[in-house]
Design an enzyme around this catalytic site. Structure first.
Site, PDB file in Angstrom:
ATOM      1  N   ASP A 281       0.923  -0.936   0.143  1.00 46.53           N
ATOM      2  CA  ASP A 281       0.717  -0.292  -0.009  1.00 46.53           C
ATOM      3  C   ASP A 281       0.953   0.988   0.229  1.00 46.53           C
ATOM      4  O   ASP A 281       2.101   1.335  -0.182  1.00 46.53           O
ATOM      5  CB  ASP A 281      -1.034  -0.325   0.829  1.00 46.53           C
ATOM      6  CG  ASP A 281      -0.471  -0.160   2.784  1.00 46.53           C
ATOM      7  OD1 ASP A 281       0.701   0.845   2.496  1.00 46.53           O
ATOM      8  OD2 ASP A 281      -0.939  -0.518   3.465  1.00 46.53           O
TER       9      ASP A 281
ATOM     10  N   ASN B 270      -4.551  12.361  -0.425  1.00 43.58           N
ATOM     11  CA  ASN B 270      -6.115  12.128  -0.463  1.00 43.58           C
ATOM     12  C   ASN B 270      -6.699  13.440   0.311  1.00 43.58           C
ATOM     13  O   ASN B 270      -7.922  14.727  -0.025  1.00 43.58           O
ATOM     14  CB  ASN B 270      -6.516  11.160  -0.252  1.00 43.58           C
ATOM     15  CG  ASN B 270      -7.649  10.282  -0.964  1.00 43.58           C
ATOM     16  OD1 ASN B 270      -8.033  11.171  -1.643  1.00 43.58           O
ATOM     17  ND2 ASN B 270      -8.512  10.200  -0.003  1.00 43.58           N
TER      18      ASN B 270
ATOM     19  N   HIS C 228      -9.882  14.345  -3.096  1.00 41.49           N
ATOM     20  CA  HIS C 228      -9.747  12.791  -3.825  1.00 41.49           C
ATOM     21  C   HIS C 228     -10.214  12.667  -5.077  1.00 41.49           C
ATOM     22  O   HIS C 228      -9.774  12.072  -5.286  1.00 41.49           O
ATOM     23  CB  HIS C 228     -11.013  12.444  -3.433  1.00 41.49           C
ATOM     24  CG  HIS C 228     -11.584  12.204  -1.842  1.00 41.49           C
ATOM     25  ND1 HIS C 228     -10.891  11.158  -0.843  1.00 41.49           N
ATOM     26  CD2 HIS C 228     -12.368  12.377  -1.152  1.00 41.49           C
ATOM     27  CE1 HIS C 228     -11.724  10.798   0.027  1.00 41.49           C
ATOM     28  NE2 HIS C 228     -12.515  12.228   0.084  1.00 41.49           N
TER      29      HIS C 228
ATOM     30  N   ASP D 253      -7.524  10.056  -6.855  1.00 39.45           N
ATOM     31  CA  ASP D 253      -7.412   9.201  -7.588  1.00 39.45           C
ATOM     32  C   ASP D 253      -6.478   9.356  -8.686  1.00 39.45           C
ATOM     33  O   ASP D 253      -6.156   8.154  -8.688  1.00 39.45           O
ATOM     34  CB  ASP D 253      -8.638   9.138  -7.911  1.00 39.45           C
ATOM     35  CG  ASP D 253      -9.773   9.194  -7.386  1.00 39.45           C
ATOM     36  OD1 ASP D 253     -10.058   8.634  -6.487  1.00 39.45           O
ATOM     37  OD2 ASP D 253     -10.869   9.068  -7.615  1.00 39.45           O
TER      38      ASP D 253
ATOM     39  N   ASP E  16      -5.894   2.203  -1.342  1.00 39.94           N
ATOM     40  CA  ASP E  16      -4.659   2.481  -1.472  1.00 39.94           C
ATOM     41  C   ASP E  16      -3.507   0.958  -2.062  1.00 39.94           C
ATOM     42  O   ASP E  16      -2.377   0.976  -2.080  1.00 39.94           O
ATOM     43  CB  ASP E  16      -3.805   3.587  -0.878  1.00 39.94           C
ATOM     44  CG  ASP E  16      -3.195   3.381   0.478  1.00 39.94           C
ATOM     45  OD1 ASP E  16      -4.263   2.410   0.790  1.00 39.94           O
ATOM     46  OD2 ASP E  16      -2.210   3.898   0.884  1.00 39.94           O
TER      47      ASP E  16
END
Length: 173
Positions: free
Chosen positions: A65, A73, A78, A82, A108
């Site tokens: 991760d 984020n 967001h 993304d 993630d």
């Protein structure tokens, strides 16, 4: 005059092209992460269940991760988070080969399945390449995002567990 036997054939044809295309699209939606285009957790579980090694060839499940993803984020939004996930997905998609499959499990979190490894060192070499690739600064709309990754792996068949247990073992590593 003699009687002639006549045979008749009746056939009904139906074009099922549209139905087959719809079935293919449903399959893609079920097994593809819509953000990154990578295979998703559902496909990972299906893939690993069907790709159980024969005991002769080692495989490795790698789980990683992104470090600092939550901070990016939360501070950049967001939309930027993304974008980062899509960029990371594109970076690790380059690892795909006949021996390596990549997956986005959610958030993630990503996974890789390495098949037919000649040694544990081969798995460690791929781990190093992943870290080098993903830990490079990534440009997001003119700003640089610096992320690292937390990564672990487990070898199969040394760890002949179910997919969710393999993930847990790779996560713990």
């Amino acid at each position: 005059m003699t009687a002639v036997d006549q045979k008749h054939v009746v056939a009904f044809l139906r074009d099922i092209t549209v139905r087959k295309l719809a079935e293919k699209k449903i399959q893609e939606l079920a097994f593809t992460d819509n953000l990154t285009g990578l295979s998703n957790r559902n496909y990972f579980e299906k893939f690993i269940a069907e790709a159980q090694p024969d005991g002769q060839h080692n495989s490795a499940v790698i789980l990683f991760d992104l470090d600092n993803f939550k901070l990016i984020n939360d501070t950049r939004g967001h939309f930027e988070g993304d974008k980062l996930l899509r960029k990371v997905g594109a970076l690790i998609d380059k690892f795909v080969s006949t021996k390596i499959s990549v997956f986005r499990l959610g958030g993630d979190e990503f996974a890789m399945l390495l098949c037919d490894l000649s040694s544990e060192e081969e798995a460690k070499e791929v781990l190093g390449r992943i870290v080098d690739t993903v830990a490079r600064p990534i440009r997001l709309d003119g700003q640089i995002a610096k992320i690292g990754i937390s990564i672990g792996y487990t070898l199969v068949p040394l760890d002949p567990s179910e997919p969710d247990v393999l993930l847990r073992h790779a996560d713990q590593a």
